[in-house]
Write an enzyme that holds these catalytic residues in place. Structure first.
Site, PDB file in Angstrom:
ATOM      1  CG  HIS A   1      14.571   4.765  35.353  1.00 26.28           C
ATOM      2  ND1 HIS A   1      14.896   5.935  34.706  1.00 26.28           N
ATOM      3  CD2 HIS A   1      15.937   4.564  35.933  1.00 26.28           C
ATOM      4  CE1 HIS A   1      16.043   6.470  34.843  1.00 26.28           C
ATOM      5  NE2 HIS A   1      16.630   5.657  35.446  1.00 26.28           N
ATOM      6  CB  SER A   2      17.170   3.120  32.686  1.00 28.97           C
ATOM      7  OG  SER A   2      18.369   3.115  32.111  1.00 28.97           O
ATOM      8  CE1 TYR A   3      19.612  -3.783  29.000  1.00 30.69           C
ATOM      9  CE2 TYR A   3      17.830  -5.130  30.229  1.00 30.69           C
ATOM     10  CZ  TYR A   3      18.854  -4.864  29.151  1.00 30.69           C
ATOM     11  OH  TYR A   3      19.331  -6.028  28.507  1.00 30.69           O
TER      12      TYR A   3
END
Length: 415
Positions: free
Chosen positions: A289-291
């Site tokens: 997720h995300s980073y």
């Protein structure tokens, strides 16, 4: 003549008075500017602030999770209220952060007691005195011969087992934690490894450095003059803070980095080298997720051959990776296009192809415009994506000993 003289003197008197008043006003303005320059607006906002002492348990906060995994007040049944005290944003924020730390420990307990995961200390050869981190693994994470699932969260305050603290507090445990992914993975026969990429340092109270304090004899001023000056400054500060109430001083801290885990990228690489690559599983599946997506791409850059050989599919959720800025080579970009899918925040229905012109891994809608909800909203689609990828791999292995790049391509049209 006497009348003219008296008029002249009268005018001169008023001009002089006006000049004196102007000078006095100028001095007042200068003094006011000087006072304002000394005022720290952040400190000023702390006036009338209650002590920053908060409970250390959910019961102390008078909150508990109900049968639906929602955080509710024990007495009123109401959701969490951020603005507990009006016009005291800083105090409310500190209260929220204190609750967040309790939530982190609560999720750890769920991982250990409900999900039956065990904690593995990092570095694996850590000494007793050095800062440490940890991850969570299932009993069969290293011995499962078929498949394991690796969960990588985004950046920020979230720790192992969490997607978003805000969702846990304001929505529920299902949307904000990784627990649904862990339970479903175990049901489908995956081993599980839960990364902890934001636990990068040990926070300790900063010890003042005596060497940096000015020596009493360091100034060229006479001691008596310096004492009078310090006394005046002290009185000014005392008068000011008595007027606005003495604000609370937070303790100064410093961070001691954890060896080989001082950043999300380092942590992901370390866990790959010491756990994932040593597992027996023929098929590795990753949710990032995300980073976490950026950390995964960095892992591919550092361990390209190993990752390509073991990882079957990668499900990203609103990943912030950038193959161009991260300087991923063409073979990595080609691999991502074939084995990766990124569920992004979008108003489009779930699994709708978006941004088809971007020459990156395929992007489909997560069915929500909220970044932090993308993992939960794409939950079902991710497991189908992995199931299809595994089936394709098994079909390729059984049909022919010779495999081609096209035979491994994930069929995104099936989403």
């Amino acid at each position: 003549m006497p009348i003219r003289a008296s008029s002249f003197i009268f005018c001169l008197f008023w001009i002089t008075m006006a000049q004196l008043l102007a000078q006095e006003e100028k001095e007042k303005t200068t003094a006011l500017k000087d006072l304002l320059s000394r005022i720290d607006l952040d400190e000023l906002m702390k006036k009338d602030e209650p002590p920053l002492n908060f409970p250390e348990t959910l019961d102390g906060f008078e909150y508990a999770f109900n049968e639906h995994g929602q955080l509710r007040h024990i007495n009123t049944g109401e959701p969490f209220v951020f603005n507990y005290k009006e016009d005291l944003h800083r105090w409310n924020q500190k209260r929220y952060e204190a609750l967040g730390e309790i939530i982190t420990k609560y999720v750890y307990e769920l991982l250990e007691n409900d999900c039956n995961l065990k904690k593995e200390i990092l570095p694996v050869d850590a000494t007793e005195d050095e800062p440490k981190s940890f991850i969570y693994v299932s009993e069969d994470a290293l011995t499962n011969p078929e498949k394991i699932m690796v969960l990588i969260q985004g950046s920020g305050v979230v720790r192992a087992g969490q997607w978003a603290r805000r969702l846990i507090i304001n929505e529920d445990l299902n949307s904000g934690t990784q627990i649904p992914f862990i339970n479903r993975a175990k049901e489908e026969g995956y081993g599980v490894i839960v990364l902890n990429p934001n636990e990068n340092s040990l926070e300790v109270e900063k010890v003042p450095d005596p060497a940096k304090k000015p020596s009493p004899d360091a100034s060229d001023e006479p001691a008596e003059k310096r004492e009078r000056k310090e006394e005046r400054e002290s009185k000014k500060k005392k008068d000011f803070y008595e007027k606005y109430r003495n604000p609370q001083k937070e303790r100064e801290t410093e961070h001691i980095p954890i060896r080989e885990n001082s950043s999300p990228e380092e942590h992901t690489l370390y866990v790959w080298d010491h756990f994932i690559s040593k597992s027996l599983a023929k098929n590795v599946f990753i949710v990032a997720h995300s980073y976490g997506g950026l950390s995964y791409v960095n892992l591919m850059i550092q361990r390209e051959a190993e990752v390509k050989n073991r990882v079957r599919a990668v499900a990203m959720t609103d990943s912030v990776h950038n193959v161009w800025h991260q300087e991923a080579n063409k073979s990595i970009q080609d691999w991502l296009r074939e084995h990766c899918c990124n569920w992004v925040s979008s108003p489009e229905p779930l699994d709708t192809l978006v941004d088809p012109m971007l020459n990156d891994c395929p992007r489909v809608s997560a069915g929500t415009e909220k970044h932090e909800l993308t993992s939960w909203k794409s939950f079902q689609s991710i497991f189908k994506f992995f199931s299809d990828a595994l089936k394709d791999q098994e079909d390729d292995s059984s049909s022919s000993p010779v495999t081609t790049r096209s035979s491994h391509r994930i069929k995104h049209d099936d989403l």
